[in-house]
Design a protein around this motif. Structure first.
Motif, mmCIF file in Angstrom:
data_model
loop_
_atom_site.group_PDB
_atom_site.id
_atom_site.type_symbol
_atom_site.label_atom_id
_atom_site.label_comp_id
_atom_site.label_asym_id
_atom_site.label_seq_id
_atom_site.Cartn_x
_atom_site.Cartn_y
_atom_site.Cartn_z
ATOM 1 N N GLY A 48 0.830 -1.203 0.000
ATOM 2 C CA GLY A 48 0.000 0.000 0.000
ATOM 3 C C GLY A 48 0.862 1.250 0.000
ATOM 4 N N ARG A 49 0.204 2.403 -0.081
ATOM 5 C CA ARG A 49 0.928 3.682 -0.126
ATOM 6 C C ARG A 49 1.828 3.893 1.076
ATOM 7 N NH1 ARG A 49 -3.840 7.795 -1.698
ATOM 8 N NH2 ARG A 49 -4.533 6.628 -3.502
ATOM 9 N N ARG A 50 1.310 3.576 2.260
ATOM 10 C CA ARG A 50 2.101 3.779 3.482
ATOM 11 C C ARG A 50 3.367 2.945 3.467
ATOM 12 N NH1 ARG A 50 1.701 1.273 8.771
ATOM 13 N NH2 ARG A 50 2.754 2.611 10.250
ATOM 14 N N VAL A 52 4.928 1.722 0.788
ATOM 15 C CA VAL A 52 5.820 2.246 -0.263
ATOM 16 C C VAL A 52 6.557 3.477 0.254
ATOM 17 C CG1 VAL A 52 5.889 3.283 -2.572
ATOM 18 C CG2 VAL A 52 4.467 1.279 -2.147
ATOM 19 N N ALA A 53 5.864 4.324 0.999
ATOM 20 C CA ALA A 53 6.498 5.514 1.580
ATOM 21 C C ALA A 53 7.566 5.123 2.594
ATOM 22 C CB ALA A 53 5.451 6.407 2.230
ATOM 23 N N LEU A 54 7.290 4.108 3.408
ATOM 24 C CA LEU A 54 8.286 3.640 4.383
ATOM 25 C C LEU A 54 9.520 3.096 3.675
ATOM 26 C CD1 LEU A 54 6.029 1.801 6.997
ATOM 27 C CD2 LEU A 54 7.410 3.841 7.399
ATOM 28 N N ILE A 55 9.314 2.321 2.635
ATOM 29 C CA ILE A 55 10.453 1.774 1.876
ATOM 30 C C ILE A 55 11.269 2.898 1.280
ATOM 31 C CG2 ILE A 55 11.116 0.425 -0.147
ATOM 32 C CD1 ILE A 55 8.649 -1.387 0.458
ATOM 33 N N GLY A 56 10.599 3.884 0.684
ATOM 34 C CA GLY A 56 11.302 5.037 0.118
ATOM 35 C C GLY A 56 12.121 5.784 1.145
ATOM 36 N N ALA A 57 11.564 5.970 2.330
ATOM 37 C CA ALA A 57 12.278 6.671 3.403
ATOM 38 C C ALA A 57 13.512 5.882 3.841
ATOM 39 C CB ALA A 57 11.348 6.913 4.587
ATOM 40 N N LEU A 58 13.379 4.565 3.950
ATOM 41 C CA LEU A 58 14.511 3.728 4.356
ATOM 42 C C LEU A 58 15.619 3.736 3.313
ATOM 43 C CD1 LEU A 58 12.585 0.717 5.907
ATOM 44 C CD2 LEU A 58 13.938 2.412 7.142
ATOM 45 N N VAL A 59 15.246 3.768 2.032
ATOM 46 C CA VAL A 59 16.238 3.841 0.959
ATOM 47 C C VAL A 59 16.979 5.184 1.047
ATOM 48 C CG1 VAL A 59 16.540 4.007 -1.545
ATOM 49 C CG2 VAL A 59 15.068 2.237 -0.584
ATOM 50 N N GLU A 60 16.231 6.271 1.233
ATOM 51 C CA GLU A 60 16.844 7.599 1.349
ATOM 52 C C GLU A 60 17.804 7.675 2.533
ATOM 53 O OE1 GLU A 60 14.254 10.942 1.299
ATOM 54 O OE2 GLU A 60 13.183 10.226 -0.477
ATOM 55 N N GLU A 61 17.456 6.989 3.625
ATOM 56 C CA GLU A 61 18.308 6.986 4.820
ATOM 57 C C GLU A 61 19.499 6.061 4.664
ATOM 58 O OE1 GLU A 61 15.962 6.141 8.306
ATOM 59 O OE2 GLU A 61 14.354 7.454 7.610
ATOM 60 N N GLY A 62 19.531 5.276 3.591
ATOM 61 C CA GLY A 62 20.642 4.346 3.360
ATOM 62 C C GLY A 62 20.549 3.074 4.157
ATOM 63 N N LEU A 63 19.373 2.766 4.673
ATOM 64 C CA LEU A 63 19.205 1.561 5.480
ATOM 65 C C LEU A 63 18.861 0.336 4.645
ATOM 66 C CD1 LEU A 63 17.310 3.127 8.499
ATOM 67 C CD2 LEU A 63 19.715 2.456 8.385
ATOM 68 N N LEU A 64 18.424 0.555 3.399
ATOM 69 C CA LEU A 64 18.123 -0.553 2.486
ATOM 70 C C LEU A 64 18.957 -0.419 1.232
ATOM 71 C CD1 LEU A 64 14.230 -0.786 2.632
ATOM 72 C CD2 LEU A 64 15.883 -2.221 3.801
#
Length: 64
Positions: A48-50, A52-64
């Motif tokens: 869901g949107r939420r 996808v947003a969490l995944i995007g945030a984790l990628v930006e933070e360099g955690l994924l």
């Protein structure tokens, strides 16, 4: 292997895993989605949107 908990989900990613680069997502011990980090689409399951947003945030933070 990186294991991150955020928003009630557990995100698992392996550094030397097969391509494409992806993450496995679980909630309450159950599989939710296998997400392609390169193409930003679900490989298996649904997100869901939420989530996808969490995944995007984790990628930006360099955690994924």
């Amino acid at each position: 292997m990186s294991k991150v908990r955020r928003g009630g989900y557990v995100f698992l990613a392996w550094k030397g895993d097969h391509g494409p680069r992806h993450v496995h997502v679980y909630r309450n011990g159950r599989f939710v989605v296998k997400w392609d980090l390169e193409r930003r689409i679900a490989m298996k399951g649904r997100a869901g949107r939420r989530l996808v947003a969490l995944i995007g945030a984790l990628v930006e933070e360099g955690l994924l």
